[in-house]
Design an enzyme around this catalytic site. Structure first.
Site, PDB file in Angstrom:
ATOM      1  CB  SER A   1      -0.240  -0.065   1.180  1.00 35.71           C
ATOM      2  OG  SER A   1      -1.261   1.215   1.962  1.00 35.71           O
TER       3      SER A   1
ATOM      4  CE  LYS B   1       1.334  -5.985   2.871  1.00 32.61           C
ATOM      5  NZ  LYS B   1       0.583  -7.293   3.015  1.00 32.61           N
TER       6      LYS B   1
ATOM      7  CG  ASP C   1       4.337   9.626   8.016  1.00 33.17           C
ATOM      8  OD1 ASP C   1       4.966   9.668   8.305  1.00 33.17           O
ATOM      9  OD2 ASP C   1       2.776  10.192   7.254  1.00 33.17           O
TER      10      ASP C   1
ATOM     11  CG  HIS D   1      -0.050   6.691   7.506  1.00 31.65           C
ATOM     12  ND1 HIS D   1      -1.752   6.114   7.676  1.00 31.65           N
ATOM     13  CD2 HIS D   1      -0.150   7.283   6.625  1.00 31.65           C
ATOM     14  CE1 HIS D   1      -1.934   6.338   6.877  1.00 31.65           C
ATOM     15  NE2 HIS D   1      -1.249   6.785   5.527  1.00 31.65           N
TER      16      HIS D   1
END
Length: 301
Positions: free
Chosen positions: A181, A203, A186, A189
């Site tokens: 994704s 991830k 960041d 995030h």
């Protein structure tokens, strides 16, 4: 109804990735297992009457995974499609055929039979946060989330994907396509705060592991996933979350699925990582030349 809608929003916005770590290394390292012809060559041979390559899609019970699996089955002359799901219920959801395996990516032994003999692997597994009960949007409350025990992002998005990569590498797989994704550059995030899971971080760590594996790879960092028809929009590729600063940061699930499969057909897609979104329907020209799309990408991570 509001609770269900909010939960759905979390599920479809992004298939969670993680924070930027470092550029890939060892991308030309020798891999274990037998060396075989490239997958694009195998697919071309299949089109000419040879044996088609076997492709496993994990997370085949998910909304995007189901589409990838279906597309593989529709192209039986070009690919031998397999699916990996976690439950009998998910297996039944996609037809329940003998080519759908049940396994837990957190347990390497349970996925060995699904991996054995494949030529390529498409990874669509991901941890999914659940909403805590009692959320009342009418009171201005914000929903809180949690991960079920044993199913947090470290276990699923990192270790589970690592297990898949290791298993595929051990048999000399020709290529791995990993769907991630946008948003992973960041570390602050908001998705990292959901259930205190750091889902983007874990991830991204799996993506880094794949990029360092020495295997041919394609990392697709999809934008906001939409349940719309595919093949109707011009696709956009980018890097480092630049697309998130624009208005064109969403993409239909079938388009992501198509890019996954097309990535197996062109050398231009190998050893590359890119963000993926689309222009609004009716704006631009629907993408049909995927070789040209992949040729636009010059980022390895």
């Amino acid at each position: 109804m509001a609770t269900a809608a909010a939960a759905a929003c979390v599920r479809v916005s992004y298939p969670f990735t993680g924070a930027l770590l470092r550029p890939p290394c060892n991308t030309i390292a020798a891999r274990r297992g037998p060396r075989r012809a490239g997958l694009a060559v195998s697919a071309a041979a299949a089109a000419g009457g040879g044996s088609p390559p076997t492709v496993l899609v994990t997370g085949a019970g998910g909304r995007t995974g189901q589409i990838v699996y279906k597309k593989l089955k529709e192209r039986a002359g070009q690919f031998v499609g397999r699916g990996l799901v976690r439950t009998e219920e998910s297996k039944g959801k996609i037809g329940g055929g003998d080519d759908v395996f049940i396994g837990d990516i957190r347990d390497p032994d349970s996925i060995a039979s699904a991996i054995e003999g494949i030529d390529a692997l498409i990874i669509l597994t991901s941890a999914v946060p659940k909403m805590k009960p009692g959320f009342d949007p009418s009171k201005g409350e914000r929903p809180e989330f949690y991960f079920e025990e044993g199913s947090n992002p470290e276990q699923v998005d990192w270790l589970g994907q690592k297990n898949q990569i290791d298993a595929a590498k051990s048999i000399g797989v020709k290529q791995i396509v990993l769907v991630g994704s946008m948003g992973g550059t960041d570390i602050n995030h908001p998705l990292n705060k959901l259930g205190n899971g750091n889902i983007l971080v874990w991830k991204r760590k799996a993506e880094q592991y794949l990029a360092d594996s020495g295997l041919p790879y394609t990392i697709i960092r999809a934008g906001g996933l939409q349940d719309k028809d595919g093949g109707l929009r011009e696709l956009i590729v980018g890097k480092d979350d630049e697309i998130l600063k624009t208005e064109t940061k969403t993409i239909a699930r079938p388009d992501v699925a198509e890019v996954c499969i097309q990535a197996l057909l062109f050398d231009e897609a190998k050893f590359k990582a890119f963000d993926l979104a689309s222009k609004p329907e009716g704006e631009g020209t629907p993408t049909t030349d995927f070789r040209a799309l992949f040729a636009q990408v010059n980022s390895r991570f």
